[in-house]
Design a protein around this motif. Sequence first.
Motif, PDB file in Angstrom:
ATOM      1  N   ILE A  26       0.830  -1.207   0.000  1.00  0.00           N
ATOM      2  CA  ILE A  26       0.000   0.000   0.000  1.00  0.00           C
ATOM      3  C   ILE A  26       0.865   1.257   0.000  1.00  0.00           C
ATOM      4  O   ILE A  26       0.538   2.255  -0.638  1.00  0.00           O
ATOM      5  CB  ILE A  26      -0.950  -0.010   1.223  1.00  0.00           C
ATOM      6  CG1 ILE A  26      -1.990  -1.118   1.045  1.00  0.00           C
ATOM      7  CG2 ILE A  26      -1.627   1.337   1.416  1.00  0.00           C
ATOM      8  CD1 ILE A  26      -2.840  -1.367   2.269  1.00  0.00           C
ATOM      9  N   THR A  27       1.997   1.203   0.676  1.00  0.00           N
ATOM     10  CA  THR A  27       2.844   2.373   0.843  1.00  0.00           C
ATOM     11  C   THR A  27       3.520   2.810  -0.457  1.00  0.00           C
ATOM     12  O   THR A  27       3.600   4.000  -0.740  1.00  0.00           O
ATOM     13  CB  THR A  27       3.920   2.097   1.911  1.00  0.00           C
ATOM     14  OG1 THR A  27       3.271   1.747   3.118  1.00  0.00           O
ATOM     15  CG2 THR A  27       4.800   3.306   2.130  1.00  0.00           C
ATOM     16  N   ILE A  28       4.001   1.881  -1.241  1.00  0.00           N
ATOM     17  CA  ILE A  28       4.743   2.239  -2.451  1.00  0.00           C
ATOM     18  C   ILE A  28       3.907   3.095  -3.402  1.00  0.00           C
ATOM     19  O   ILE A  28       4.366   4.151  -3.832  1.00  0.00           O
ATOM     20  CB  ILE A  28       5.312   0.981  -3.145  1.00  0.00           C
ATOM     21  CG1 ILE A  28       6.429   0.404  -2.268  1.00  0.00           C
ATOM     22  CG2 ILE A  28       5.827   1.296  -4.544  1.00  0.00           C
ATOM     23  CD1 ILE A  28       6.955  -0.933  -2.724  1.00  0.00           C
ATOM     24  N   PRO A  29       2.664   2.721  -3.749  1.00  0.00           N
ATOM     25  CA  PRO A  29       1.876   3.605  -4.618  1.00  0.00           C
ATOM     26  C   PRO A  29       1.580   4.965  -3.969  1.00  0.00           C
ATOM     27  O   PRO A  29       1.562   5.991  -4.657  1.00  0.00           O
ATOM     28  CB  PRO A  29       0.577   2.837  -4.854  1.00  0.00           C
ATOM     29  CG  PRO A  29       0.875   1.431  -4.518  1.00  0.00           C
ATOM     30  CD  PRO A  29       1.970   1.455  -3.525  1.00  0.00           C
ATOM     31  N   LEU A  30       1.366   4.984  -2.656  1.00  0.00           N
ATOM     32  CA  LEU A  30       1.100   6.255  -1.987  1.00  0.00           C
ATOM     33  C   LEU A  30       2.317   7.168  -2.010  1.00  0.00           C
ATOM     34  O   LEU A  30       2.193   8.371  -2.244  1.00  0.00           O
ATOM     35  CB  LEU A  30       0.624   6.030  -0.556  1.00  0.00           C
ATOM     36  CG  LEU A  30      -0.799   5.510  -0.423  1.00  0.00           C
ATOM     37  CD1 LEU A  30      -1.124   5.188   1.026  1.00  0.00           C
ATOM     38  CD2 LEU A  30      -1.791   6.497  -0.975  1.00  0.00           C
ATOM     39  N   ILE A  31       3.498   6.625  -1.777  1.00  0.00           N
ATOM     40  CA  ILE A  31       4.718   7.434  -1.815  1.00  0.00           C
ATOM     41  C   ILE A  31       4.951   7.953  -3.239  1.00  0.00           C
ATOM     42  O   ILE A  31       5.342   9.108  -3.429  1.00  0.00           O
ATOM     43  CB  ILE A  31       5.933   6.611  -1.324  1.00  0.00           C
ATOM     44  CG1 ILE A  31       5.788   6.296   0.155  1.00  0.00           C
ATOM     45  CG2 ILE A  31       7.244   7.330  -1.602  1.00  0.00           C
ATOM     46  CD1 ILE A  31       5.826   7.491   1.074  1.00  0.00           C
ATOM     47  N   LEU A  32       4.692   7.135  -4.243  1.00  0.00           N
ATOM     48  CA  LEU A  32       4.826   7.596  -5.630  1.00  0.00           C
ATOM     49  C   LEU A  32       3.829   8.716  -5.933  1.00  0.00           C
ATOM     50  O   LEU A  32       4.158   9.673  -6.639  1.00  0.00           O
ATOM     51  CB  LEU A  32       4.650   6.422  -6.598  1.00  0.00           C
ATOM     52  CG  LEU A  32       5.769   5.387  -6.595  1.00  0.00           C
ATOM     53  CD1 LEU A  32       5.410   4.207  -7.493  1.00  0.00           C
ATOM     54  CD2 LEU A  32       7.085   6.009  -7.012  1.00  0.00           C
ATOM     55  N   SER A  33       2.616   8.615  -5.396  1.00  0.00           N
ATOM     56  CA  SER A  33       1.617   9.670  -5.581  1.00  0.00           C
ATOM     57  C   SER A  33       2.058  10.972  -4.931  1.00  0.00           C
ATOM     58  O   SER A  33       1.924  12.048  -5.512  1.00  0.00           O
ATOM     59  CB  SER A  33       0.271   9.259  -4.981  1.00  0.00           C
ATOM     60  OG  SER A  33      -0.196   8.104  -5.581  1.00  0.00           O
ATOM     61  N   VAL A  34       2.596  10.878  -3.721  1.00  0.00           N
ATOM     62  CA  VAL A  34       3.082  12.068  -3.029  1.00  0.00           C
ATOM     63  C   VAL A  34       4.233  12.701  -3.811  1.00  0.00           C
ATOM     64  O   VAL A  34       4.294  13.922  -3.969  1.00  0.00           O
ATOM     65  CB  VAL A  34       3.517  11.726  -1.581  1.00  0.00           C
ATOM     66  CG1 VAL A  34       4.275  12.866  -0.948  1.00  0.00           C
ATOM     67  CG2 VAL A  34       2.305  11.364  -0.749  1.00  0.00           C
ATOM     68  N   ALA A  35       5.140  11.886  -4.330  1.00  0.00           N
ATOM     69  CA  ALA A  35       6.251  12.409  -5.126  1.00  0.00           C
ATOM     70  C   ALA A  35       5.734  13.104  -6.392  1.00  0.00           C
ATOM     71  O   ALA A  35       6.232  14.158  -6.779  1.00  0.00           O
ATOM     72  CB  ALA A  35       7.213  11.280  -5.487  1.00  0.00           C
ATOM     73  N   TRP A  36       4.720  12.516  -7.027  1.00  0.00           N
ATOM     74  CA  TRP A  36       4.136  13.126  -8.225  1.00  0.00           C
ATOM     75  C   TRP A  36       3.528  14.487  -7.900  1.00  0.00           C
ATOM     76  O   TRP A  36       3.723  15.463  -8.621  1.00  0.00           O
ATOM     77  CB  TRP A  36       3.085  12.203  -8.828  1.00  0.00           C
ATOM     78  CG  TRP A  36       2.393  12.794 -10.007  1.00  0.00           C
ATOM     79  CD1 TRP A  36       1.153  13.340 -10.042  1.00  0.00           C
ATOM     80  CD2 TRP A  36       2.918  12.938 -11.321  1.00  0.00           C
ATOM     81  NE1 TRP A  36       0.860  13.802 -11.288  1.00  0.00           N
ATOM     82  CE2 TRP A  36       1.923  13.575 -12.105  1.00  0.00           C
ATOM     83  CE3 TRP A  36       4.113  12.600 -11.924  1.00  0.00           C
ATOM     84  CZ2 TRP A  36       2.126  13.871 -13.447  1.00  0.00           C
ATOM     85  CZ3 TRP A  36       4.288  12.889 -13.259  1.00  0.00           C
ATOM     86  CH2 TRP A  36       3.301  13.514 -13.991  1.00  0.00           C
ATOM     87  N   PHE A  37       2.771  14.578  -6.790  1.00  0.00           N
ATOM     88  CA  PHE A  37       2.198  15.856  -6.367  1.00  0.00           C
ATOM     89  C   PHE A  37       3.293  16.877  -6.084  1.00  0.00           C
ATOM     90  O   PHE A  37       3.151  18.054  -6.417  1.00  0.00           O
ATOM     91  CB  PHE A  37       1.331  15.689  -5.111  1.00  0.00           C
ATOM     92  CG  PHE A  37      -0.039  15.167  -5.377  1.00  0.00           C
ATOM     93  CD1 PHE A  37      -0.854  15.745  -6.328  1.00  0.00           C
ATOM     94  CD2 PHE A  37      -0.516  14.083  -4.668  1.00  0.00           C
ATOM     95  CE1 PHE A  37      -2.123  15.253  -6.579  1.00  0.00           C
ATOM     96  CE2 PHE A  37      -1.786  13.586  -4.905  1.00  0.00           C
ATOM     97  CZ  PHE A  37      -2.585  14.178  -5.865  1.00  0.00           C
TER      98      PHE A  37
END
Length: 184
Positions: free
Chosen positions: A72-83
């Motif tokens: 769950i964390t990996i996609p969320l961290i990628l989303s935060v990096a994208w933002f």
Amino acid sequence: MVNKVLRKIDGATIFFVLVLTFDLTVFLLSFDDYYLSFVVQTNYIFPILLTLAGFFVLAWRFKIRQLYVTCITIPLILSVAWFALTGDSYDTISSPTKNVTITIEHNNATLGETNHFYDFYVHVPSLYPGLMKKVNKDTIRIMTRNIEDKDDLSVLGVGNVEWINNKIIFHSAYEKAIEVDLQY
């Protein structure tokens, strides 16, 4: 019955409920175009990371397997990096009398010509520090060509601004006068 349930609630559960309450408050405020400045100016990264921390605390409390948390964390961290990489920029200006403060959200997109986009937020004096109200319904857009040395704020005309009652007028060299009503 209620006392038994309350005795079983620990700090991790309370933290998670407080995080969800904060997220719900931010969500409900946005329906009436009210925002918290520290949330908007971080491109919503703060609430995302806070929610992620809440989920980690809850997973730790209920001993959820690390594999699930990692997936769950990996996609969320990628989303935060994208933002963080593609987010808008924010600048604040004040009226000459310092009684009105405006935050300008701006970004641009280039494909042959450059389109500059602007949203305006007026700071609302209230019990909640940092409360802002979005005052323009539609995003303002200015299109320019061949001006590499100008940033978004100079294209808008922040250096040539006129404050009249509850309005602010930007005199841009690239667009007719842009008038923003500051009523909230």
